[in-house]
Design a protein around this motif. Structure first.
Motif, PDB file in Angstrom:
ATOM      1  N   SER A 189     -27.313 -13.805 -42.759  1.00 26.14           N
ATOM      2  CA  SER A 189     -27.293 -14.931 -41.833  1.00 26.14           C
ATOM      3  C   SER A 189     -28.271 -14.696 -40.699  1.00 26.14           C
ATOM      4  CB  SER A 189     -25.877 -15.229 -41.326  1.00 26.14           C
ATOM      5  OG  SER A 189     -25.445 -14.257 -40.435  1.00 26.14           O
ATOM      6  N   VAL A 190     -28.992 -15.764 -40.381  1.00 31.85           N
ATOM      7  CA  VAL A 190     -30.028 -15.687 -39.358  1.00 31.85           C
ATOM      8  C   VAL A 190     -29.458 -16.246 -38.060  1.00 31.85           C
ATOM      9  CG1 VAL A 190     -32.355 -16.455 -38.724  1.00 31.85           C
ATOM     10  CG2 VAL A 190     -31.814 -15.959 -41.116  1.00 31.85           C
ATOM     11  N   GLY A 191     -29.614 -15.514 -36.992  1.00 32.44           N
ATOM     12  CA  GLY A 191     -29.083 -15.975 -35.713  1.00 32.44           C
ATOM     13  C   GLY A 191     -29.834 -15.350 -34.553  1.00 32.44           C
ATOM     14  N   SER A 192     -29.234 -15.418 -33.371  1.00 28.71           N
ATOM     15  CA  SER A 192     -29.895 -14.907 -32.177  1.00 28.71           C
ATOM     16  C   SER A 192     -29.090 -13.767 -31.571  1.00 28.71           C
ATOM     17  CB  SER A 192     -29.998 -16.013 -31.124  1.00 28.71           C
ATOM     18  OG  SER A 192     -30.498 -17.191 -31.701  1.00 28.71           O
ATOM     19  N   GLU A 193     -29.819 -12.784 -31.084  1.00 28.89           N
ATOM     20  CA  GLU A 193     -29.188 -11.750 -30.272  1.00 28.89           C
ATOM     21  C   GLU A 193     -29.468 -12.087 -28.820  1.00 28.89           C
ATOM     22  OE1 GLU A 193     -29.000  -7.712 -33.006  1.00 28.89           O
ATOM     23  OE2 GLU A 193     -30.458  -7.834 -31.370  1.00 28.89           O
ATOM     24  N   ILE A 194     -28.407 -12.234 -28.067  1.00 28.75           N
ATOM     25  CA  ILE A 194     -28.571 -12.651 -26.675  1.00 28.75           C
ATOM     26  C   ILE A 194     -27.812 -11.670 -25.776  1.00 28.75           C
ATOM     27  CG2 ILE A 194     -27.981 -14.483 -25.008  1.00 28.75           C
ATOM     28  CD1 ILE A 194     -28.386 -16.461 -27.384  1.00 28.75           C
ATOM     29  N   GLU A 195     -28.454 -11.294 -24.673  1.00 27.17           N
ATOM     30  CA  GLU A 195     -27.819 -10.340 -23.766  1.00 27.17           C
ATOM     31  C   GLU A 195     -27.160 -11.037 -22.583  1.00 27.17           C
ATOM     32  OE1 GLU A 195     -30.220  -6.191 -24.464  1.00 27.17           O
ATOM     33  OE2 GLU A 195     -30.882  -7.510 -22.835  1.00 27.17           O
ATOM     34  N   PHE A 196     -25.912 -10.639 -22.340  1.00 24.95           N
ATOM     35  CA  PHE A 196     -25.179 -11.104 -21.163  1.00 24.95           C
ATOM     36  C   PHE A 196     -25.127  -9.931 -20.186  1.00 24.95           C
ATOM     37  CE2 PHE A 196     -22.718 -15.081 -22.236  1.00 24.95           C
ATOM     38  CZ  PHE A 196     -23.344 -15.325 -23.440  1.00 24.95           C
ATOM     39  N   LYS A 197     -25.644 -10.136 -18.984  1.00 28.26           N
ATOM     40  CA  LYS A 197     -25.536  -9.070 -17.971  1.00 28.26           C
ATOM     41  C   LYS A 197     -24.090  -8.983 -17.519  1.00 28.26           C
ATOM     42  CE  LYS A 197     -30.166  -9.034 -16.127  1.00 28.26           C
ATOM     43  NZ  LYS A 197     -31.062  -9.935 -15.392  1.00 28.26           N
ATOM     44  N   ILE A 198     -23.693  -7.778 -17.111  1.00 31.84           N
ATOM     45  CA  ILE A 198     -22.352  -7.624 -16.568  1.00 31.84           C
ATOM     46  C   ILE A 198     -22.447  -7.568 -15.048  1.00 31.84           C
ATOM     47  CG2 ILE A 198     -20.321  -6.126 -16.464  1.00 31.84           C
ATOM     48  CD1 ILE A 198     -21.033  -5.254 -19.332  1.00 31.84           C
ATOM     49  N   THR A 334     -33.090 -19.445 -27.256  1.00 36.08           N
ATOM     50  CA  THR A 334     -33.162 -18.005 -27.511  1.00 36.08           C
ATOM     51  C   THR A 334     -34.365 -17.407 -26.799  1.00 36.08           C
ATOM     52  OG1 THR A 334     -32.141 -18.323 -29.665  1.00 36.08           O
ATOM     53  CG2 THR A 334     -33.265 -16.240 -29.318  1.00 36.08           C
ATOM     54  N   GLU A 335     -35.471 -18.124 -26.883  1.00 31.80           N
ATOM     55  CA  GLU A 335     -36.686 -17.655 -26.236  1.00 31.80           C
ATOM     56  C   GLU A 335     -36.531 -17.660 -24.717  1.00 31.80           C
ATOM     57  OE1 GLU A 335     -41.285 -19.063 -26.145  1.00 31.80           O
ATOM     58  OE2 GLU A 335     -40.140 -19.536 -27.964  1.00 31.80           O
ATOM     59  N   LYS A 336     -35.929 -18.722 -24.213  1.00 32.53           N
ATOM     60  CA  LYS A 336     -35.767 -18.909 -22.781  1.00 32.53           C
ATOM     61  C   LYS A 336     -34.920 -17.800 -22.148  1.00 32.53           C
ATOM     62  CE  LYS A 336     -34.654 -22.511 -19.500  1.00 32.53           C
ATOM     63  NZ  LYS A 336     -33.729 -23.620 -19.336  1.00 32.53           N
ATOM     64  N   VAL A 337     -33.863 -17.378 -22.859  1.00 33.56           N
ATOM     65  CA  VAL A 337     -33.014 -16.324 -22.291  1.00 33.56           C
ATOM     66  C   VAL A 337     -33.469 -14.936 -22.751  1.00 33.56           C
ATOM     67  CG1 VAL A 337     -31.048 -17.896 -22.116  1.00 33.56           C
ATOM     68  CG2 VAL A 337     -31.286 -16.442 -24.148  1.00 33.56           C
ATOM     69  N   ARG A 338     -34.649 -14.885 -23.316  1.00 31.35           N
ATOM     70  CA  ARG A 338     -35.255 -13.644 -23.808  1.00 31.35           C
ATOM     71  C   ARG A 338     -34.398 -12.958 -24.875  1.00 31.35           C
ATOM     72  NH1 ARG A 338     -37.123 -11.195 -18.319  1.00 31.35           N
ATOM     73  NH2 ARG A 338     -38.337 -12.940 -17.548  1.00 31.35           N
ATOM     74  N   GLY A 339     -33.854 -13.780 -25.705  1.00 33.37           N
ATOM     75  CA  GLY A 339     -33.104 -13.241 -26.848  1.00 33.37           C
ATOM     76  C   GLY A 339     -34.055 -13.024 -28.001  1.00 33.37           C
ATOM     77  N   ILE A 341     -34.527 -13.647 -32.381  1.00 30.89           N
ATOM     78  CA  ILE A 341     -34.011 -14.176 -33.647  1.00 30.89           C
ATOM     79  C   ILE A 341     -33.912 -13.008 -34.624  1.00 30.89           C
ATOM     80  CG2 ILE A 341     -34.423 -15.768 -35.567  1.00 30.89           C
ATOM     81  CD1 ILE A 341     -33.964 -17.363 -33.081  1.00 30.89           C
ATOM     82  N   VAL A 342     -32.735 -12.776 -35.151  1.00 32.29           N
ATOM     83  CA  VAL A 342     -32.553 -11.638 -36.066  1.00 32.29           C
ATOM     84  C   VAL A 342     -31.778 -12.055 -37.310  1.00 32.29           C
ATOM     85  CG1 VAL A 342     -32.620  -9.818 -34.322  1.00 32.29           C
ATOM     86  CG2 VAL A 342     -30.459 -10.941 -34.856  1.00 32.29           C
ATOM     87  N   THR A 343     -31.915 -11.226 -38.337  1.00 34.60           N
ATOM     88  CA  THR A 343     -31.187 -11.470 -39.575  1.00 34.60           C
ATOM     89  C   THR A 343     -30.123 -10.396 -39.743  1.00 34.60           C
ATOM     90  OG1 THR A 343     -33.196 -12.343 -40.532  1.00 34.60           O
ATOM     91  CG2 THR A 343     -31.448 -11.747 -42.065  1.00 34.60           C
ATOM     92  N   LYS A 344     -28.919 -10.805 -40.023  1.00 39.53           N
ATOM     93  CA  LYS A 344     -27.822  -9.846 -40.222  1.00 39.53           C
ATOM     94  C   LYS A 344     -27.260  -9.995 -41.637  1.00 39.53           C
ATOM     95  CE  LYS A 344     -27.504  -8.463 -35.832  1.00 39.53           C
ATOM     96  NZ  LYS A 344     -27.770  -7.091 -35.443  1.00 39.53           N
ATOM     97  N   TYR A 345     -26.685  -8.915 -42.114  1.00 41.39           N
ATOM     98  CA  TYR A 345     -26.081  -8.941 -43.446  1.00 41.39           C
ATOM     99  C   TYR A 345     -24.626  -8.511 -43.373  1.00 41.39           C
ATOM    100  CZ  TYR A 345     -30.927  -9.193 -44.780  1.00 41.39           C
ATOM    101  OH  TYR A 345     -32.234  -9.589 -44.905  1.00 41.39           O
ATOM    102  N   LYS A 346     -23.829  -9.106 -44.215  1.00 42.38           N
ATOM    103  CA  LYS A 346     -22.421  -8.733 -44.282  1.00 42.38           C
ATOM    104  C   LYS A 346     -22.246  -7.398 -44.996  1.00 42.38           C
ATOM    105  CE  LYS A 346     -20.560 -13.237 -45.157  1.00 42.38           C
ATOM    106  NZ  LYS A 346     -19.621 -13.995 -45.969  1.00 42.38           N
ATOM    107  N   MET A 347     -23.122  -7.158 -45.956  1.00 42.34           N
ATOM    108  CA  MET A 347     -23.006  -5.968 -46.783  1.00 42.34           C
ATOM    109  C   MET A 347     -22.987  -4.703 -45.929  1.00 42.34           C
ATOM    110  SD  MET A 347     -25.400  -4.879 -49.993  1.00 42.34           S
ATOM    111  CE  MET A 347     -26.869  -4.786 -48.988  1.00 42.34           C
ATOM    112  N   ARG A 348     -22.148  -3.768 -46.309  1.00 39.48           N
ATOM    113  CA  ARG A 348     -22.076  -2.486 -45.597  1.00 39.48           C
ATOM    114  C   ARG A 348     -22.699  -1.392 -46.452  1.00 39.48           C
ATOM    115  NH1 ARG A 348     -16.934  -3.489 -43.220  1.00 39.48           N
ATOM    116  NH2 ARG A 348     -17.129  -5.605 -42.433  1.00 39.48           N
ATOM    117  N   ASP A 349     -22.935  -0.261 -45.817  1.00 47.32           N
ATOM    118  CA  ASP A 349     -23.385   0.896 -46.583  1.00 47.32           C
ATOM    119  C   ASP A 349     -22.273   1.322 -47.540  1.00 47.32           C
ATOM    120  OD1 ASP A 349     -25.886   0.995 -45.606  1.00 47.32           O
ATOM    121  OD2 ASP A 349     -25.479   2.483 -44.062  1.00 47.32           O
ATOM    122  N   ALA A 350     -22.676   1.958 -48.619  1.00 45.51           N
ATOM    123  CA  ALA A 350     -21.708   2.318 -49.661  1.00 45.51           C
ATOM    124  C   ALA A 350     -21.280   3.770 -49.511  1.00 45.51           C
ATOM    125  CB  ALA A 350     -22.335   2.096 -51.029  1.00 45.51           C
TER     126      ALA A 350
END
Length: 721
Positions: A189-198, A334-339, A341-350
């Motif tokens: 699944s393709v989505g965005s990684e976005i950082e929230f400051k604490i 995504t660009e505006k908040v300096r995030g 675009i990344v691709t993630k996979y459900k599959m885990r290492d075996a």
RNA sequence: GCCCGAGUGGCGGAAUUGGUAUACGCGCACGACUUAAAAUCGUGUCUCGCAAGGGAUGCGGGUUCGACCCCCGCCUCGGGCACCA
């Protein structure tokens, strides 16, 4: 035990007349075979995945880079959290270096959560456990309780190949069904990684979302209970005790507990901690909740109850606000908040380790300081032992073998899928003792042309083999990207009660018994005739008699052979149609209809007084793959000296199946009302003319206005009134 | 819950992928052969109807001259995944 079983299987295979080339037989438990399984393991151990070159590379070249410039700008698939310079690397001791490299190796050691089964005294894969009666998870074998436990494991970094495993599916000639299963399993699944400051902290929470467009609707942020951020934020958290208690609770929760609460989401707020929404600088509370998984995405989630069902459910339960904000463009925001675009996979290492005696030893040894090195001389053979029962502890039986432990050898063994992930390559060159497979042999055979196996291996063997094959391609051993170009999945023969055959149900049909009673040819013909190849079907001892009768009728047909009589052209026509049909059906794995067409030929032949030798011989030839024994016998009785199975496969003669008249169906408003026999060269107009003047048709049309007359070439005329 | 398959006689299934639905086999019924049985052979076997004809491919719609096949909405069964952001 292995030898006895091998002999039994070979006997069963030969009794039903399967012609394997036994000179290419391999045995994955034979040290001469598994030395190469161990060899592959070492190659994986000594490799990392270069994400720029998109292939595996030697760990040595990575170490060189580390020495020169550290790991800040490495293009590698890894899980390493420490950033270091070249200078720092050089200052690390052996153990520290080893620990870091484990984050890069394709075969690596890690502490991981596994399914521990006390009853079997071993760890089980997810597909080896099932839901028991009262909702608790139990082992598939034996039905013993299963619980989560963290132990030392070896794993395979299959996730490094996720993208190639996914893309490769497109070119494979497999059933779309299996490809779909693998695709879902890999779960891109393709989505965005976005950082929230604490707020009031240097730390940030990185979230992964496929719905960056809903960023303005965020009402809170959630961390997985395992998140190490919680520790870091300890000073800010005002309800420490409550949080600690919650996390402890989740950790001790076994799978069955999670199921008992019917998966109701639970969580606790981190009082005093606020995350800042980068889109609008709003401060939102931070929660810890077990519906967020540490193992997927970034282990943290932004909650948008307006658009996400889980977040809404959670918000409703804890009375959190649900706000409606306008949607924005995913990429822009995504660009505006300096995030990113990344691709993630459900599959885990075996996980690649078993706590059993039976399994290839992992060819590694550990010195007194804990530094792991490869075993130089392969094969590393299993030690002889008096007992190979599980120890009952979360370690393999090898841990109880003094001589083994003294040498510092690894006490886990390899899982069953190790040896099965590459055996087809060994078929190409089974006796080579210098290489896994010779260069010339692998160039000649390349890969498996047609692979036949069960669909139940979709997310196991069929995925692991593809992974290993791609790795072997990277290191130059395999010559193709994919191991199995074409694949067909056979259905399973079920017991007559429509359940799987199992000792547990007492419904097993033993092929040896069937062969004894009905003969091997009958068994083969019946299994092919039962139904479509890929369909699971219940066995019926009642129906098998039909196949036996068919065999006997063919045998009796031999008495009708007439050496003087010329070929009967009518029978010859049926024969050539049968050759054509059987040819096409074999190509399509439609064996059931191939047999039915041969039955039709026999029905036809029985109507004739004589059958010519040549016709009969051709028929035997097309039947030979299905009923090899009887056809061979008749073949020799007719006077042939060589085997029927090395004779040339018959071709049908297109001229001999041409009909001089064709049957045309006449419909009125789509309903069949008459049938015409017209000559082959009749034109469309002539046929329409005949149809319209047919007596029964005239009665149906009865002077009504004819709106349309449709003609389908060689098939039908439809009169629309 | 989501994703894949599949639903046709008493049973296993076939249907040139939009063109005669039920091929082939099992079972069943009747007949021939036999002193008899088994085996073998022959005839019949979706359903309603005396017939002419009508109705049937899980259910309900639709497209089409024509639908087991294509489209929409359901039901049932089998398999895969399962809090995947």
């Amino acid at each position: 035990a292995v030898d006895i079983n091998v002999k039994t299987f070979e006997k069963q295979l030969s009794i039903i007349g399967l012609s394997y080339d036994w000179s290419r037989r391999v045995n994955t438990t034979d040290p001469e075979y598994y030395r190469w399984t161990q060899w592959i393991f070492l190659q994986l151990f000594n490799s990392y995945y270069d994400t720029k070159k998109n292939k595996a590379e030697s760990i040595e070249s990575l170490v060189n880079t580390f020495e020169k410039s550290g790991n800040a700008k490495i293009n590698a698939h890894h899980t390493c959290k420490i950033i270091f310079t070249g200078k720092e690397w050089k200052s690390f001791d052996g153990l520290k270096k080893q620990e870091i490299l484990m984050n890069y190796r394709l075969a690596y050691e890690s502490e991981s959560e596994v399914n521990w089964c006390e009853g079997l005294g071993t760890v089980l894969a997810n597909d080896e456990i099932v839901d028991g009666k009262d909702g608790k998870t139990v082992s598939e074998r034996g039905g013993f309780p299963v619980e989560k436990m963290t132990i030392r494991q070896w794993s395979m970094r299959i996730t490094a190949y996720a993208d190639r495993l996914l893309k490769g599916l497109e070119k494979l000639e497999w059933s779309s069904h299996i490809k779909e299963i693998q695709k879902n399993w890999i779960g891109e699944s393709v989505g965005s990684e976005i950082e929230f400051k604490i707020k009031n902290s240097d730390d940030k929470i990185k979230v992964f979302t496929t719905r960056a467009d809903t960023l303005f609707g965020v009402t809170y942020v959630v961390l997985a209970p395992e998140s190490d951020l919680i520790e870091k934020l300890n000073d800010q958290i005002q309800n420490k005790k409550e949080v600690e208690k919650y996390i402890d609770n989740v950790k001790n929760k076994s799978d069955e507990d999670r199921k008992n609460t019917e998966k109701e989401k639970t969580g606790v707020i981190l009082e005093g901690v606020y995350a800042i929404n980068p889109a609008n600088n709003e401060e939102v509370p931070v929660w810890v909740a077990d519906y967020v998984l540490a193992s997927y995405g970034t282990g943290a989630v932004m909650a948008v109850p307006m658009h996400d069902e889980r977040d809404r459910e959670f918000s409703t339960k804890y009375e959190l606000p649900i706000i409606d904000r306008p949607l924005v463009d995913k990429n822009d925001i995504t660009e505006k908040v300096r995030g990113k675009i990344v691709t993630k996979y459900k599959m885990r290492d075996a996980i690649f380790a078993r706590q059993r005696y039976w399994g290839e030893p992992i060819p590694l040894k550990r010195d007194k300081d804990g530094v792991i090195t490869a075993v130089k001389k392969l094969p590393l053979e299993l030690p002889k032992v008096t007992s190979y029962e599980p120890t009952g502890k979360a370690e393999g039986p090898l841990a109880g073998v003094k001589t083994w432990v003294k040498e510092g050898y690894e006490t886990n063994t390899m899982p069953g899928w190790a040896g099965s992930s590459w055996y087809f390559l060994r078929y190409m060159d089974p006796k080579n003792n210098k290489n896994l497979v010779g260069e010339g042999e692998v160039d000649y055979w390349k890969n498996v042309d047609m692979y036949v196996g069960g669909a139940e291996h979709a997310t196991g063997h069929l995925l692991y083999s593809r992974f290993w094959h791609k790795f072997l391609k990277d290191i130059g051993v395999a010559k193709t990207e994919e191991p199995f170009k074409k694949m067909k999945n056979q259905g399973m023969i079920l017991a007559s009660d429509n359940r799987k055959m199992s000792k547990r149900w007492g419904n097993v049909i033993n092929p040896d018994e069937i062969v004894k009673t009905y003969g091997a040819d009958t068994l083969r013909v019946y299994e092919m005739f039962m139904g479509p190849f890929d369909q699971s079907l219940p066995w019926s001892t009642e129906s098998i008699i039909g196949s036996r009768r068919f065999i006997e009728r063919v045998y009796r047909l031999a008495s009708k052979i007439n050496k003087d009589k010329k070929t009967n052209s009518e029978l010859e026509k049926v024969l050539h149609k049968t050759i054509k049909k059987v040819n096409e059906d074999i190509e399509n794995f439609a064996f059931n209809t191939a047999i039915s067409s041969m039955m039709i030929f026999v029905n036809e032949a029985e109507k004739h007084e004589n059958i010519s030798v040549d016709d009969f011989k051709i028929f035997l030839q097309i039947l030979a793959p299905f009923a090899p024994h009887m056809t061979e016998e008749l073949w020799h009785e007719i006077g042939e000296k060589k085997s029927i199975h090395i004779s040339n496969w018959p071709k049908y003669n297109p001229k001999k199946i041409i009909e001089d008249t064709i049957k045309i169906v006449v419909q009125v408003n789509g309903k069949v009302r008459a049938e015409l026999s017209v000559s082959l060269d009749a034109t469309e107009d002539q046929i329409k003319e005949i149809a319209l003047n047919d007596k029964t048709i005239l009665a149906w049309v009865d002077g009504k206005e004819i709106k349309r007359v449709i003609y389908v070439k060689g098939r039908l005329v439809n009169i629309v009134i």
